[in-house]
Every structure is written in C-alpha cells, then in structure tokens.
Design a protein around this motif. Structure first.
Motif, PDB file in Angstrom:
ATOM      1  N   ALA A  77      -5.079 -25.461   1.485  1.00  0.00           N
ATOM      2  CA  ALA A  77      -5.416 -26.090   2.767  1.00  0.00           C
ATOM      3  C   ALA A  77      -4.176 -26.658   3.446  1.00  0.00           C
ATOM      4  N   GLN A  78      -3.282 -27.253   2.655  1.00  0.00           N
ATOM      5  CA  GLN A  78      -2.047 -27.785   3.230  1.00  0.00           C
ATOM      6  C   GLN A  78      -1.180 -26.668   3.804  1.00  0.00           C
ATOM      7  N   LEU A  79      -1.140 -25.523   3.116  1.00  0.00           N
ATOM      8  CA  LEU A  79      -0.358 -24.391   3.611  1.00  0.00           C
ATOM      9  C   LEU A  79      -0.889 -23.920   4.956  1.00  0.00           C
ATOM     10  N   ASP A  80      -2.205 -23.816   5.079  1.00  0.00           N
ATOM     11  CA  ASP A  80      -2.813 -23.358   6.326  1.00  0.00           C
ATOM     12  C   ASP A  80      -2.528 -24.328   7.475  1.00  0.00           C
ATOM     13  N   GLU A  81      -2.376 -25.611   7.160  1.00  0.00           N
ATOM     14  CA  GLU A  81      -2.116 -26.622   8.191  1.00  0.00           C
ATOM     15  C   GLU A  81      -0.733 -26.480   8.817  1.00  0.00           C
ATOM     16  N   ILE A  82       0.235 -25.981   8.042  1.00  0.00           N
ATOM     17  CA  ILE A  82       1.621 -26.015   8.532  1.00  0.00           C
ATOM     18  C   ILE A  82       2.189 -24.647   8.883  1.00  0.00           C
ATOM     19  N   THR A  83       1.421 -23.576   8.618  1.00  0.00           N
ATOM     20  CA  THR A  83       1.920 -22.225   8.896  1.00  0.00           C
ATOM     21  C   THR A  83       1.065 -21.534   9.948  1.00  0.00           C
ATOM     22  N   GLU A  84       1.675 -20.570  10.628  1.00  0.00           N
ATOM     23  CA  GLU A  84       0.993 -19.831  11.688  1.00  0.00           C
ATOM     24  C   GLU A  84       0.205 -18.643  11.124  1.00  0.00           C
ATOM     25  N   GLU A  85       0.791 -17.966  10.126  1.00  0.00           N
ATOM     26  CA  GLU A  85       0.128 -16.816   9.520  1.00  0.00           C
ATOM     27  C   GLU A  85       0.632 -16.621   8.095  1.00  0.00           C
ATOM     28  N   ILE A  86      -0.186 -15.993   7.279  1.00  0.00           N
ATOM     29  CA  ILE A  86       0.176 -15.736   5.888  1.00  0.00           C
ATOM     30  C   ILE A  86       0.233 -14.224   5.689  1.00  0.00           C
ATOM     31  N   PRO A  87       1.417 -13.635   5.575  1.00  0.00           N
ATOM     32  CA  PRO A  87       1.513 -12.181   5.368  1.00  0.00           C
ATOM     33  C   PRO A  87       0.869 -11.755   4.052  1.00  0.00           C
ATOM     34  N   GLU A  88       0.480 -10.481   3.992  1.00  0.00           N
ATOM     35  CA  GLU A  88      -0.181  -9.958   2.797  1.00  0.00           C
ATOM     36  C   GLU A  88       0.719 -10.062   1.561  1.00  0.00           C
ATOM     37  N   VAL A  89       2.036  -9.823   1.733  1.00  0.00           N
ATOM     38  CA  VAL A  89       2.934  -9.923   0.576  1.00  0.00           C
ATOM     39  C   VAL A  89       2.959 -11.340   0.029  1.00  0.00           C
ATOM     40  N   ALA A  90       2.877 -12.322   0.921  1.00  0.00           N
ATOM     41  CA  ALA A  90       2.863 -13.717   0.479  1.00  0.00           C
ATOM     42  C   ALA A  90       1.590 -14.026  -0.303  1.00  0.00           C
ATOM     43  N   GLU A  91       0.460 -13.483   0.167  1.00  0.00           N
ATOM     44  CA  GLU A  91      -0.806 -13.693  -0.545  1.00  0.00           C
ATOM     45  C   GLU A  91      -0.700 -13.186  -1.978  1.00  0.00           C
ATOM     46  N   LYS A  92      -0.122 -11.999  -2.146  1.00  0.00           N
ATOM     47  CA  LYS A  92       0.015 -11.415  -3.475  1.00  0.00           C
ATOM     48  C   LYS A  92       0.925 -12.257  -4.362  1.00  0.00           C
ATOM     49  N   LEU A  93       2.029 -12.734  -3.793  1.00  0.00           N
ATOM     50  CA  LEU A  93       2.980 -13.526  -4.572  1.00  0.00           C
ATOM     51  C   LEU A  93       2.413 -14.890  -4.950  1.00  0.00           C
ATOM     52  N   MET A  94       1.681 -15.513  -4.027  1.00  0.00           N
ATOM     53  CA  MET A  94       1.084 -16.815  -4.331  1.00  0.00           C
ATOM     54  C   MET A  94       0.056 -16.695  -5.452  1.00  0.00           C
ATOM     55  N   GLU A 209      10.860  -9.667 -11.140  1.00  0.00           N
ATOM     56  CA  GLU A 209       9.480 -10.140 -11.232  1.00  0.00           C
ATOM     57  C   GLU A 209       8.765 -10.019  -9.888  1.00  0.00           C
ATOM     58  N   ILE A 210       9.484 -10.331  -8.811  1.00  0.00           N
ATOM     59  CA  ILE A 210       8.900 -10.221  -7.473  1.00  0.00           C
ATOM     60  C   ILE A 210       8.590  -8.765  -7.139  1.00  0.00           C
ATOM     61  N   GLU A 211       9.527  -7.879  -7.452  1.00  0.00           N
ATOM     62  CA  GLU A 211       9.330  -6.468  -7.128  1.00  0.00           C
ATOM     63  C   GLU A 211       8.201  -5.839  -7.938  1.00  0.00           C
ATOM     64  N   ASP A 212       7.936  -6.376  -9.109  1.00  0.00           N
ATOM     65  CA  ASP A 212       6.798  -5.895  -9.900  1.00  0.00           C
ATOM     66  C   ASP A 212       5.471  -6.144  -9.180  1.00  0.00           C
ATOM     67  N   VAL A 213       5.456  -7.154  -8.295  1.00  0.00           N
ATOM     68  CA  VAL A 213       4.220  -7.522  -7.591  1.00  0.00           C
ATOM     69  C   VAL A 213       4.114  -6.858  -6.223  1.00  0.00           C
ATOM     70  N   ILE A 214       5.223  -6.832  -5.443  1.00  0.00           N
ATOM     71  CA  ILE A 214       5.119  -6.371  -4.049  1.00  0.00           C
ATOM     72  C   ILE A 214       6.017  -5.183  -3.720  1.00  0.00           C
ATOM     73  N   GLY A 215       6.768  -4.685  -4.696  1.00  0.00           N
ATOM     74  CA  GLY A 215       7.680  -3.593  -4.396  1.00  0.00           C
ATOM     75  C   GLY A 215       9.023  -4.110  -3.907  1.00  0.00           C
ATOM     76  N   GLU A 216       9.715  -3.302  -3.115  1.00  0.00           N
ATOM     77  CA  GLU A 216      11.107  -3.571  -2.743  1.00  0.00           C
ATOM     78  C   GLU A 216      11.306  -4.901  -2.024  1.00  0.00           C
ATOM     79  N   VAL A 217      12.325  -5.623  -2.456  1.00  0.00           N
ATOM     80  CA  VAL A 217      12.832  -6.777  -1.706  1.00  0.00           C
ATOM     81  C   VAL A 217      14.342  -6.642  -1.610  1.00  0.00           C
ATOM     82  N   LYS A 218      14.906  -7.260  -0.585  1.00  0.00           N
ATOM     83  CA  LYS A 218      16.350  -7.234  -0.386  1.00  0.00           C
ATOM     84  C   LYS A 218      16.951  -8.583  -0.765  1.00  0.00           C
ATOM     85  N   ALA A 219      18.257  -8.581  -1.012  1.00  0.00           N
ATOM     86  CA  ALA A 219      18.995  -9.831  -1.221  1.00  0.00           C
ATOM     87  C   ALA A 219      19.857 -10.074   0.010  1.00  0.00           C
TER      88      ALA A 219
END
Length: 348
Positions: A77-94, A209-219
């Motif tokens: 609930a706190q996250l929804d209060e302070i953010t505009e949108e939650i991308p699908e990749v974020a949902e998976k990571l959370m 560990e992140i890529e195991d969940v959502i695929g490619e990420v960059k540094a």
C-alpha cells in the motif's frame, strides 16, 4: 543534541506490535532523524514526506543535496501511494526479492514525497528491508522513511550501531541498536523505468539472480568506467573511504609485497586489506582480512568493519587486494573502487 540509543531484540513479531520502537517511531513522526538497522547496513531515517525532516538527514551526513535518497516501506500500500506505475518486471522482482536487499526505481507520484528525497528527478528509489526491526519501525511510524546509510558522507557505511555512534552522536535524535547487520553491503539498485532494466549499484542481490527472474539487465556504464556520466547523481561521489589513502593492487602477492616493501623503506606504515587466505602470507605493518575469497559473502559482510578498523591503526597508506567481481563480488569491487577513488596499481 542528545542522541538517544535504544537496545532492541531483532527476533520480534512485527505483526503484534512492537513497543520497543514506539519512541523512535514517534520521533520520526515529529520530523526527527533516527538511525535504524536493516539487513544490509544501518540507515539514517526521516519522514520522506517532510522537507524539514529530510534536510536534517543531509545536514547530519554532510551529504550533497543532489544525491537522491532511497525510500523504505513496509507494505505494498505504501508503494502504491508514492509511485505512478509498477512495471511488470518490478512485480516479478518484488514477488521474489521483497523484503530484501533490492531497491527498485519507479516513476514517482507527484506531490507525495519531499522533492529533496528525489533530488528533483521524476523517479523514486524504493525498497522493503528484510529486517524485523526496520519493518516494525516503518509500520509503527506509518510513514515512508527516506534513509541513506547512517554515516558521515564519504566514510565506510555502518554495519553496527557503534559505527553510527562514532560518526553521528550529537547529530541525530536517536539510534535503534539491534546488533550487527547481515549482508554488509547496501542493496542493489535497479532502474525499472527503462525498456531493459539497468543496475545502477550492485549490491546484496546479484545480477545473475535478477536475470534468473526477468531475463536481461544492463549495468550502468559508470560502474566500470569512472569517466562515464552516471545516471543517478549520487553515483558520482567517492564513498566508503578510510582516513588513510587507500589504493587497490591488481597483481600477484609478490607484486603486492614489492609495493609494500618499497613504502616501508620510505619509513611509511603500511596496512593491507586482504583475503583471509593471504593474511599470513603478506608482510606489512598491519594486515586485516574481512573474509575468504572462497566465500565472497563473508568479504561483503566484513568489508566496512574492516575499512573502519584501519582508522584505529597508525597507518600511512592502505593497499587492497582485488577480488573476483562475479556474484556479490561485483558489489565488493564496486565499494572498493569507490573507497580507493578508482586508484588501482596494475601489474603489467
């Protein structure tokens, strides 16, 4: 300013209330600044909605005002209060990593947080700490809590309440002491607003560990190249440094020993930051080992405490070994490069 210290037990049931954090939570509601433990390092907490409170964080740390703060929450609930949108990749990571040492960057909801928290950016960095005392404090306060590490800006981050006291006694209202933290390095920061998410800071959750969940990420390019423009303003500052000059040495033990011998011949006291396996193989005035190269988690856990121990020793210069930069080693090397100001002596 008097700095109150509360000794608390971290084995608590946060869902049945936690009277030991009632007083520090009330201080947060009064726009005072309170240090508290997380699973990574101790944080310096303030009401993220209040300019007055957040200004006190920057003042206590001596932190540049263009360096954004991470907002700590205890519920969706706190996250929804302070953010505009939650991308699908974020949902998976959370779902996999929250609570835990992963900070995610979202588009912020306008007019909710102090602009000082986000340094004028249109994004906000958020995480849910995996520490019962931190979660209890956030729940009890009813606030999103802006919290950088609870140390003087530029110094090694604090992994014990004693480290916080050494830096900030008399500068903050209180310190919640629940013993040593676990992970030892800060959270991984991942920008979820890009098409391919970008790691802005390696930390307690690895790239693999992140890529195991959502695929490619960059540094972010600035993690490897100090000349590259950092995406986040705070990434451009030197951090984690002990008081004596700290230089990394990329080479074998004989090369490192040659450098040590040379400095000692000049009359300098030399300290060495080394893997446990090499602690007895190196001849220097002081050799301190945070952990084993075979267990990089132990190096991460002991990194900041070891850097701070050098401040108690009469050393003129400190040389540090280079560690593998895979897994959590990426976070270890990121912190060591920051501590050294990217000064590295390489064996040609």
């Amino acid at each position: 300013m008097e700095t109150k210290v509360w000794l608390v037990d971290k084995s608590v049931d946060i869902f049945n209330g936690y009277p030991q954090v009632a007083q520090p939570a009330k201080m947060l509601q009064q726009d005072k600044v309170v240090a508290f433990p997380t699973e990574t390092v101790y944080g310096l907490g303030a009401n993220a909605r209040s300019d007055k409170a957040v200004e006190k964080v920057f003042k206590a740390k001596g932190r540049p005002s263009d360096n954004p703060l991470i907002v700590h929450i205890a519920s969706r609930a706190q996250l929804d209060e302070i953010t505009e949108e939650i991308p699908e990749v974020a949902e998976k990571l959370m779902e996999v990593f929250w609570p835990g040492p992963l900070t995610l960057i979202f588009k912020k909801r306008q007019g909710v947080l102090s602009e000082l928290v986000t340094a004028g950016l249109d994004t906000v960095a958020v995480r849910m700490p995996d520490h019962p005392v931190a979660l209890a404090l956030i729940k009890e306060s009813g606030l999103p809590i802006a919290a950088p590490s609870a140390n003087t800006s530029g110094r090694p981050s604090p992994t014990t309440a004693r480290h916080v006291q050494d830096d900030l006694t008399g500068k903050v209202a209180g310190i919640v002491d629940a013993g040593a933290t676990g992970v030892g390095v800060e959270s991984t920061v991942l920008d979820c607003t890009e098409e391919i998410p970008v790691i802005l800071r390696p930390g307690g959750i690895t790239k693999e560990e992140i890529e195991d969940v959502i695929g490619e990420v960059k540094a972010d390019a600035s993690l490897k190249n100090k000349e590259a423009a950092p995406k986040s303003p705070g990434m451009k500052y030197t951090h984690y440094a002990p008081k004596a000059p700290f230089v990394l040495v990329d080479g074998n033990l004989s090369f490192l020993q040659h450098i040590i011998d040379e400095k000692q011949s000049e009359g300098l006291k030399v300290g060495v930051f080394a893997a446990r396996e090499n602690e007895t193989k190196i001849r220097a005035d002081y050799v301190l080992a945070p952990g084993s190269v075979e267990d990089l988690n132990s190096v991460a856990a002991g990194l900041y405490d070891t850097l701070r121990k050098f401040d108690e020793l009469p050393v003129d210069v400190i040389y540090g070994e280079v560690f593998p930069d895979t897994g959590i080693g990426a976070a270890v090397m990121n912190r060591l490069l920051k501590a050294s100001g990217h000064r590295v002596i390489r064996h040609e």
